[in-house]
Design a protein around this motif. Structure first.
Motif, short mmCIF file in Angstrom:
data_model
loop_
_atom_site.label_atom_id
_atom_site.label_comp_id
_atom_site.label_asym_id
_atom_site.label_seq_id
_atom_site.Cartn_x
_atom_site.Cartn_y
_atom_site.Cartn_z
N ASP A 172 0.84 -1.20 0.00
CA ASP A 172 0.00 0.00 0.00
C ASP A 172 0.88 1.25 0.00
OD1 ASP A 172 -1.95 1.89 0.22
OD2 ASP A 172 -2.79 1.16 2.12
N LYS A 175 0.57 3.99 2.70
CA LYS A 175 1.30 3.87 3.96
C LYS A 175 2.70 4.46 3.86
CE LYS A 175 -1.27 -0.12 5.70
NZ LYS A 175 -1.21 -1.55 6.11
N GLN A 215 0.23 3.25 -7.25
CA GLN A 215 -0.33 2.43 -6.18
C GLN A 215 -0.29 0.95 -6.61
OE1 GLN A 215 -0.87 1.20 -3.45
NE2 GLN A 215 -2.53 2.40 -2.54
N GLN A 217 -1.14 -1.64 -5.22
CA GLN A 217 -2.29 -2.44 -4.80
C GLN A 217 -3.41 -2.44 -5.83
OE1 GLN A 217 -3.75 -1.38 -0.89
NE2 GLN A 217 -2.67 -3.10 0.03
#
Length: 404
Positions: A172, A175, A215, A217
């Protein structure tokens, strides 16, 4: 009010709640809209413009928010559409509700018209205030700077565990951003649209920065049509209002596919390229893991004008991934080998060791430094301080002709 805001150099916040043009007024109502649109355009890039949708916004009135920098909507209360459900049904036979056609979630997730969507008006207004705290009054000022209690030299050892060394494993990126900004506090723009790229405003040592980051993810962090549009508009906004741009790269390339090619990925990807090349604010890029092909160039590489380019020791900068490259370069050797799979594995390893090692780009001056991930925050803050007085002029011209 709009003329006064432009003259005074003050941000413009519009609270929208209307059903469109008043039919009884005839063409005069349309002329009134035209005057608003003209002023929205005149104010673009001069003062921050924020549209807050607190009710329906139908017909031509919907174009004014579309011309502004940010659009806020409230679920179950706000709707935006050019033609309402009744007209849609009469013309196409499709039946749909107002929220299904142009509600907050539709524009926040599907169309990209809405930057922020909230459940309650109170929360929405509070977030407008928060956004204004990160923007300058006008394009002649810098964003407000606040004293930070978060140490500029704070180490971020958690990043070593947060980002896997294996380029195929997702993580992620939000984070990572949370770890490097002041107090883990940032405001993500277009959070639910084009999730494979993150655009956010945050502070580093009290200074407002714009962050563009892949990103992993979502879609492995590839660039596609929507991600390119989202990031391009954000980069232009940051450049207009003197907000330095930090780009965090972990990108395997552009998304392949017939739909992407037919949808104009070349044209849309060029929007992001144009936005970065045209930006004169301080620009710093950091390569966390992989940066392949055209996507590496487009994401503010040194070759298109990034002021400083850093990389982690896990970086892989190349035209393409090792497996794909080995299959192309060593196609004949692999085909002629007694054990093609063993030969392919050997060639992949050889390609990685010779052309994709962490210092390959740095040795050729394409990366300014390979840094310790734990020191990322400190390095970025020192870089921002060094570039604080940067001044760059664009060529004299009426305006550019960016790809549309």
């Amino acid at each position: 009010i709009m003329d006064m805001a432009i003259a005074a150099g003050a941000p413009l916040v519009s609270l929208n709640d209307g059903a469109g043009a008043r039919i009884q007024e005839g063409v005069s109502a349309l002329a009134g809209y035209g005057g608003i649109f003209q002023r929205n355009t005149k104010a673009s890039g001069v003062i921050p413009q924020i549209s807050v949708m607190l009710g329906p916004c139908a017909g031509g009135a919907a174009y004014s928010p579309a011309l502004t920098d940010f659009v806020f909507m409230v679920r179950e209360t706000s709707q935006m559409f050019i033609t309402g459900p009744d007209v849609v049904k009469a013309v196409t036979g499709e039946e749909i509700t107002q929220n299904g056609l142009g509600g907050a979630d539709v524009h926040a997730e599907t169309s990209g018209v809405c930057h922020f969507a909230y459940d309650h008006e109170e929360t929405c207004i509070a977030e407008v205030r928060y956004l204004l705290s990160m923007l300058p009054q006008n394009n002649r000022e810098n964003p407000p700077r606040h004293e930070s209690s978060d140490a500029a030299d704070r180490r971020s050892d958690v990043l070593l565990d947060l980002v896997p060394a294996d380029g195929n494993r997702p993580y992620d990126m939000a984070k990572v951003i949370e770890e490097i900004v002041d107090d883990g506090d940032y405001l993500e723009v277009h959070e639910r649209w084009a999730r494979n790229i993150i655009c956010a405003l945050g502070r580093m040592d009290g200074q407002v920065v714009g962050i563009v980051a892949n990103q992993p993810q979502a879609l492995a962090g590839v660039l596609d049509i929507e991600a390119s549009e989202k990031a391009a508009r954000f980069v232009q906004m940051c450049d207009a209002f003197n907000i330095p741009i930090i780009t965090l790269l972990d990108v395997p390339g552009f998304l392949p596919g017939v739909d992407q090619e037919h949808g104009g990925i070349i044209r849309h990807g060029a929007k992001l390229l144009y936005a970065y090349c045209n930006a004169t604010v301080p620009r710093i890029s950091l390569i966390l893991r992989k940066a392949y092909g055209g996507a590496y160039i487009v994401m503010d590489s040194q070759s298109i004008g990034a002021d400083l380019t850093y990389a982690w020791p896990t970086n892989e900068i190349a035209v393409m991934g090792a497996e794909g490259a080995a299959n192309v370069i060593f196609r004949r050797q692999i085909a002629d080998a007694e054990d093609p799979e063993a030969m392919r594995a050997r060639m992949v390893k050889e390609y990685k060791s010779e052309l994709m090692h962490p210092y390959y780009a740095a040795e050729r001056g394409l990366v300014d430094d390979v840094i310790d991930p734990a020191e990322t925050r400190e390095v970025l803050i020192k870089s921002l301080a060094m570039l604080q007085t940067k001044h760059a002029d664009l060529p004299s011209r009426k305006h550019g002709n960016p790809p549309q």
